[in-house]
Every structure is written in structure tokens, then in C-alpha cells.
Design a protein around this motif. Structure first.
Motif, PDB file in Angstrom:
ATOM      1  N   HIS A  83       0.764  -1.096  -0.057  1.00  0.00           N
ATOM      2  CA  HIS A  83       0.077   0.160  -0.169  1.00  0.00           C
ATOM      3  C   HIS A  83       0.841   1.315   0.043  1.00  0.00           C
ATOM      4  CE1 HIS A  83      -3.691  -2.163   1.644  1.00  0.00           C
ATOM      5  NE2 HIS A  83      -2.556  -3.169   1.727  1.00  0.00           N
ATOM      6  N   GLN A  86       0.191   3.855   2.776  1.00  0.00           N
ATOM      7  CA  GLN A  86       0.984   3.545   4.130  1.00  0.00           C
ATOM      8  C   GLN A  86       2.125   3.610   4.393  1.00  0.00           C
ATOM      9  OE1 GLN A  86      -1.205  -0.161   4.930  1.00  0.00           O
ATOM     10  NE2 GLN A  86      -3.103   0.559   4.184  1.00  0.00           N
ATOM     11  N   LEU A  97      -5.770  -6.426  13.062  1.00  0.00           N
ATOM     12  CA  LEU A  97      -6.029  -5.905  11.743  1.00  0.00           C
ATOM     13  C   LEU A  97      -7.192  -4.706  11.931  1.00  0.00           C
ATOM     14  CD1 LEU A  97      -6.183  -5.481   8.793  1.00  0.00           C
ATOM     15  CD2 LEU A  97      -7.658  -7.607   8.833  1.00  0.00           C
ATOM     16  N   TRP A 100      -6.475  -1.570  13.953  1.00  0.00           N
ATOM     17  CA  TRP A 100      -5.495  -0.973  13.346  1.00  0.00           C
ATOM     18  C   TRP A 100      -5.920  -0.088  11.921  1.00  0.00           C
ATOM     19  CZ3 TRP A 100      -3.600  -2.016   8.362  1.00  0.00           C
ATOM     20  CH2 TRP A 100      -2.331  -1.146   8.226  1.00  0.00           C
ATOM     21  N   LEU A 101      -6.899  -0.719  11.339  1.00  0.00           N
ATOM     22  CA  LEU A 101      -7.411   0.083  10.362  1.00  0.00           C
ATOM     23  C   LEU A 101      -8.105   1.167  10.756  1.00  0.00           C
ATOM     24  CD1 LEU A 101      -8.929  -2.874   8.218  1.00  0.00           C
ATOM     25  CD2 LEU A 101      -6.859  -1.438   7.374  1.00  0.00           C
ATOM     26  N   ARG A 208     -11.215  -3.173  -1.327  1.00  0.00           N
ATOM     27  CA  ARG A 208     -10.260  -3.128  -0.104  1.00  0.00           C
ATOM     28  C   ARG A 208     -10.475  -4.518   0.554  1.00  0.00           C
ATOM     29  NH1 ARG A 208      -8.427   1.195   2.674  1.00  0.00           N
ATOM     30  NH2 ARG A 208      -6.576   0.105   3.780  1.00  0.00           N
ATOM     31  N   PHE A 209     -11.620  -4.895   0.833  1.00  0.00           N
ATOM     32  CA  PHE A 209     -11.816  -6.306   1.474  1.00  0.00           C
ATOM     33  C   PHE A 209     -13.296  -6.543   1.546  1.00  0.00           C
ATOM     34  CE2 PHE A 209     -10.969  -6.418   6.329  1.00  0.00           C
ATOM     35  CZ  PHE A 209     -11.502  -4.960   6.355  1.00  0.00           C
ATOM     36  N   HIS A 236      -7.829  -8.237  -0.175  1.00  0.00           N
ATOM     37  CA  HIS A 236      -7.537  -8.891   0.721  1.00  0.00           C
ATOM     38  C   HIS A 236      -8.220  -9.967   1.268  1.00  0.00           C
ATOM     39  CE1 HIS A 236      -5.855  -4.925   1.732  1.00  0.00           C
ATOM     40  NE2 HIS A 236      -4.789  -5.581   2.186  1.00  0.00           N
ATOM     41  N   GLU A 239      -7.299 -12.831   6.600  1.00  0.00           N
ATOM     42  CA  GLU A 239      -6.064 -12.394   7.141  1.00  0.00           C
ATOM     43  C   GLU A 239      -6.047 -12.685   8.527  1.00  0.00           C
ATOM     44  OE1 GLU A 239      -5.298  -8.293   6.327  1.00  0.00           O
ATOM     45  OE2 GLU A 239      -3.605  -7.949   7.385  1.00  0.00           O
ATOM     46  N   HIS A 275      -2.716 -12.252   1.638  1.00  0.00           N
ATOM     47  CA  HIS A 275      -2.644 -13.094   3.024  1.00  0.00           C
ATOM     48  C   HIS A 275      -3.147 -14.422   3.043  1.00  0.00           C
ATOM     49  CE1 HIS A 275      -1.503  -9.317   4.606  1.00  0.00           C
ATOM     50  NE2 HIS A 275      -2.363  -8.864   4.348  1.00  0.00           N
ATOM     51  N   SER A 300       3.939  -8.510   7.689  1.00  0.00           N
ATOM     52  CA  SER A 300       2.697  -8.180   8.117  1.00  0.00           C
ATOM     53  C   SER A 300       1.925  -8.915   9.240  1.00  0.00           C
ATOM     54  CB  SER A 300       1.903  -7.637   6.862  1.00  0.00           C
ATOM     55  OG  SER A 300       0.500  -7.403   7.090  1.00  0.00           O
ATOM     56  N   LEU A 304       1.095  -7.728  12.695  1.00  0.00           N
ATOM     57  CA  LEU A 304      -0.481  -7.604  13.200  1.00  0.00           C
ATOM     58  C   LEU A 304      -0.805  -8.736  13.952  1.00  0.00           C
ATOM     59  CD1 LEU A 304      -2.336  -5.995  10.103  1.00  0.00           C
ATOM     60  CD2 LEU A 304      -1.461  -4.782  12.334  1.00  0.00           C
ATOM     61  N   ASP A 326       3.448  -5.777   2.144  1.00  0.00           N
ATOM     62  CA  ASP A 326       2.178  -5.089   2.742  1.00  0.00           C
ATOM     63  C   ASP A 326       2.577  -3.991   3.552  1.00  0.00           C
ATOM     64  OD1 ASP A 326      -0.337  -5.121   3.174  1.00  0.00           O
ATOM     65  OD2 ASP A 326      -0.461  -6.214   5.032  1.00  0.00           O
ATOM     66  N   ALA A 329       1.176  -2.291   7.159  1.00  0.00           N
ATOM     67  CA  ALA A 329       1.218  -3.532   8.192  1.00  0.00           C
ATOM     68  C   ALA A 329       2.581  -4.120   8.268  1.00  0.00           C
ATOM     69  CB  ALA A 329       0.061  -4.246   8.041  1.00  0.00           C
TER      70      ALA A 329
HETATM   71  N1  GUN Z   1      -7.424  -5.522   4.854  1.00  0.00           N
HETATM   72  C1  GUN Z   1      -8.063  -4.429   4.535  1.00  0.00           C
HETATM   73  N2  GUN Z   1      -7.501  -3.512   4.430  1.00  0.00           N
HETATM   74  C2  GUN Z   1      -6.277  -3.552   4.984  1.00  0.00           C
HETATM   75  C3  GUN Z   1      -4.863  -3.029   4.790  1.00  0.00           C
HETATM   76  O1  GUN Z   1      -4.698  -1.650   4.652  1.00  0.00           O
HETATM   77  N3  GUN Z   1      -4.112  -3.667   5.154  1.00  0.00           N
HETATM   78  C4  GUN Z   1      -4.027  -4.817   5.766  1.00  0.00           C
HETATM   79  N4  GUN Z   1      -2.873  -5.580   6.181  1.00  0.00           N
HETATM   80  N5  GUN Z   1      -5.209  -5.761   5.688  1.00  0.00           N
HETATM   81  C5  GUN Z   1      -6.093  -5.030   5.299  1.00  0.00           C
END
Ligand code: GUN
Ligand code: ZN
Length: 439
Positions: A83, A86, A97, A100-101, A208-209, A236, A239, A275, A300, A304, A326, A329
Motif C-alpha cells: 500500500h 501507508q 487488523l 489498526w485500520l 479493499r476487502f 485482501h 488475514e 494474506h 505484516s 499484526l 504489505d 502493516a
Molecule cells: N485488510 C483491509 N485493508 C487492509 C490494509 O490496509 N492492510 C492490511 N494488512 N489488511 C487489510
């Protein structure tokens, strides 16, 4: 523009993995090591590769030969998940995770609405890739289309092969980071038209996910992929255990986390899932059957506390895998450091990661994960001339260790374990020296 060809000649010790394999055990047979080799590139592509002796009739006159007698030259490293927004938040303390987001990531990404801010970080990011010997990356931008322009513009200036895309995210994030199904579609479509296959740029549709996209948005993402089948999908998957439980509650109709993406047409030969630490057996089968790829991101996953990725399973199940830093993270831009941690992740599971397998994943295996095995990953004639000149003795301790090595794979393993950006002497992109270390 001059009509004469742009030719570069590099002489030194070369190491690469010649071709793709089905099993880790086959990799050593594919290792190619030239003690005194020559690579000739013309207009960005490898025109000739072989020994110094055999090179004589092929050497063009009046072109200076870049000679690296002490170093080791390998194909450029491929980072299959990172990313760029980041970059400034590596090492944010204390969370797993989902928190952290919310705590660190979303506030950081909000800043990329400002094109000048995005341009500044994009430029820094591309320099950092070069400094670490990374010549191709699959990159998350932010939800803002401006962030994508900033990155592709920075890569274009040095003719770097980069895959990137705008994040799609229409829920469970701050307002300033949310688009809608329709704006996600429209903005992505514009960016695909603007950037995909322009020079060396390639586009990735980037939800994003699953938790931050509504079903309507994933449907739009799938529609885009149908309209542009040769663009990538980058997201993602699996993870963190809380994340997986959340996906199951948000998408109760789907059999599994991966099945959500599969349902919307987002799996396939150009789909990369970061992941995949906790995949269920059915998901492994779906990865294999759809020829989707995994980005293994050890720094990562450790940082995390996400879990230990079972690299061995990728061979057993026939699933493509590359290495990802990554960032943010992940804790290092260096694929050397990423391998260092990948090895330990395997050790904790009673497995190993040999130096040659690590080189495979960092180069030709990563290229395959990105469906770029015909363009990148080794020194085969016709491929794009992206490579790294490594100094194996960047520190006193490394010098001592390297003076005792018994073989080239011992030397390589020590480099992976102890190395980082200090070991990158020069990085060549498309036949041109794009980075040269200064003392
Ligand atoms: N899952 C959704 N967004 C992210 C991100 O920015 N980093 C990581 N490691 N996992 C995510
Ligand atoms: Zn990520």
C-alpha cells in the motif's frame, strides 16, 4: 526521439531461476549461475545473455560495459502486495487488523484526497522501491482517483512496471474514504481507460476487502472485470480471525470468505489475494481451480499477529504465490527482509524455505503470481531488463559471514537473512540504471 537503439551492457556474476516449476524440489535444477556473465539489453528488453566468453561476438562497439566483478546480479524483486499511502505509517503500535485500520490506516489515507500530498508520497514510495531492489509491485492506492494518477505518474517517469488501482470502499469507513457502487465503477473505468497498458502500467480493480464493500459494490466490480477481462483484481482475503467472522456475518449466503469474491466474478488468473493465512480446504480448491494467486506477507502477518501462512500448501494445492511486503502493516520495503521473516514463519510450522525457493518467489514465482511470467522474472532473452546488483558484504558482520560461505546458496541464504537496503548497489529498470547507491 533518437532512432538509434538504447543499449546497455552489464558484466558480472548472475544468478536466476530459468523457468517455472510445479514443485519446490524442482527449483534447484532450474538455478542458473554465471560466474562471469554478460547481459545485453536493447530498448528495455534482454537481447543477449550468457557467459563473458560467449559474449565476445555479440558485444557492440563503442558502448561502455558496466562491470560489477564483486557483486551478484539477480532479476528485479517483485512485491505482490503493498500500500503506497501507508508508507508513512509503518510501525504503528499495538493493534490487530480491524482496530489498526480504524486507529491508524483510515486517518492516514484521508490525506490522499490532496493531489500534491499524494504526489509527494508517491515519489518517495517509488524511490524506496528502487532503493530496495524492487522493480515491480502490485499496489493499493486510496479511494481517491488522484492517488492513482500520482502513483502511475511517478512510475512512468522511470518506466517502471507497476500494477495499481483505486480502492473501492462504500461502507464501514469514514465518509471521506467512501465511494458508492456507481462512483467506484465510473472512476475505476476512467482510470482503466487512462492507465491500463499505457507504457508499462497495468490496472487492478481494488476492492479493499469484503467488509468495506456492499454486495452492490462487489457486483459493480465484477461487471468491470467482465468488461475489461485483462485488468487485475487485487484485494485482501482471510488475514485475521475476527475479519473472517465479520465477513461470514455480512455475507451469510456465501459458503466462505473466498466464495464472496468468487460469487461476484472476482477470482481468476489475474486475481491476487493478499494474506490467505486461514483458508479452508474448499477455499484452497477454489484458488487452484480459478488459477488465482496469493500474496504471502510475512512481516505484516507477524506484526499484526494475524497468523502463520502455510507456504507448503501452495505447492501441495497448486496455487500461485508471490511475496508481499504489505507496507504499512508490513515492516520493511525489503524483499530480503521479507524472505528473512518468511523463513521463520515456516520454521514455526516445522517447515523450511530454502534460499533458491525464496529467490524463486521473489522473482519468477512472483512474476507468475502476477501473470507476467512472459515479461519478467529471469534473464531469458526477450524479457524486460529489470535487475538488481547486490553487494553481499554491506556490513562488517556480513563480510565475515560471506567470507565463510561454502556455496552460492549458502551465500544467498545469508544475504536473505541479514540483508536489507544496504545491500542494494544498483537497480536497473528497463535496461537503465534507475538507482545507484551512494556512500
Ligand atoms: N485488510 C483491509 N485493508 C487492509 C490494509 O490496509 N492492510 C492490511 N494488512 N489488511 C487489510
Ligand atoms: Zn494489505
Amino acid at each position: 526521439m533518437s532512432s538509434s537503439a538504447q543499449t546497455t551492457i552489464v558484466r558480472g556474476r548472475f544468478l536466476d531461476i530459468q523457468s517455472l516449476v510445479q514443485q519446490a524440489q524442482q527449483i534447484p535444477e532450474q538455478v542458473r549461475y554465471l560466474e562471469d556473465g554478460v547481459l545485453i539489453s536493447e530498448n528495455g528488453k534482454i537481447k543477449w545473455f550468457g557467459t563473458w566468453q560467449d559474449a565476445q561476438p555479440h558485444l557492440p562497439e563503442n558502448i561502455e560495459i558496466q562491470h560489477y566483478p564483486e557483486q551478484l546480479i539477480v532479476p528485479g524483486f517483485i512485491d505482490t502486495h503493498i500500500h503506497y499511502p501507508q508508507t508513512e505509517m509503518v510501525g504503528a503500535y499495538g493493534e490487530q487488523l480491524l482496530s489498526w485500520l480504524n486507529t491508524y490506516t483510515f486517518p492516514t489515507e484521508l490525506q490522499f484526497k490532496d493531489p500534491a500530498y499524494a504526489q509527494n508520497i508517491a515519489q518517495f514510495f517509488v524511490q524506496e522501491l528502487l532503493k530496495n531492489g524492487t522493480t515491480t509491485a502490485l499496489v493499493f492506492c486510496t479511494v481517491h482517483p488522484e492517488s492513482v494518477d500520482a502513483l502511475f505518474e511517478a512510475a512512468e517517469r522511470i518506466q517502471m512496471r507497476l500494477i495499481a488501482g483505486k480502492v473501492l470502499m462504500d461502507r464501514h469507513a469514514p465518509d471521506g474514504l467512501c465511494d458508492t457502487p456507481q462512483s467506484a465503477y465510473d472512476e475505476s473505468k476512467n482510470l482503466i481507460e487512462k492507465w491500463h497498458a499505457k507504457g508499462r502500467a497495468l490496472y487492478a480493480i481494488t476492492p479493499r476487502f469484503a467488509p468495506t464493500s456492499t454486495p452492490e459494490q462487489l457486483e459493480k466490480a465484477g461487471q468491470l472485470k467482465q468488461e475489461y477481462p485483462d485488468v487485475y483484481v487485487h484485494t485482501h482475503l482471510s488475514e485475521n480471525k475476527d475479519e473472517i467472522a465479520w465477513v461470514k456475518s455480512l455475507y451469510p449466503e456465501q459458503k466462505s470468505y473466498l466464495d464472496v469474491y468468487h460469487h461476484y466474478g472476482l477470482t481468476g488468473q489475474r486475481s491476487v489475494f493478499a494474506h490467505c493465512v486461514h483458508l479452508e480446504q474448499e477455499e484452497w480448491q477454489c484458488m487452484h481451480q480459478t488459477d488465482s494467486a496469493i500474496a504471502f506477507c510475512p512481516t505484516s502477518n507477524l506484526f499484526l499477529g494475524s497468523g502463520l501462512f502455510p507456504l507448503k500448501k501452495t505447492w501441495e494445492q497448486g496455487v500461485k504465490v508471490g511475496l508481499g511486503t504489505d507496507i504499512g502493516a508490513g515492516t520493511s520495503f525489503s524483499l530480503l527482509q521479507t524472505v528473512n521473516e518468511a523463513y521463520k514463519v515456516q520454521q514455526l510450522q516445522g517447515d523450511k524455505l530454502s534460499a533458491y525457493e525464496a529467490l524463486y518467489h521473489a522473482t519468477i514465482g512472483g512474476a507468475k503470481a502476477l501473470d507476467l511470467q512472459d515479461q519478467l522474472g529471469n534473464f531469458n532473452v526477450g524479457k524486460e531488463a529489470d535487475f538488481v546488483v547486490l553487494n553481499l558484504k554491506a556490513t562488517a558482520l556480513q563480510s565475515l559471514r560471506q567470507s565463510r560461505v561454502k556455496s552460492i546458496d549458502d551465500a544467498l541464504f545469508a544475504l536473505f537473512t541479514m540483508g536489507d537496503d544496504r545491500n542494494i548497489e544498483a537497480t536497473y529498470i528497463y535496461g537503465q540504471c534507475a538507482y545507484q547507491k551512494t556512500e
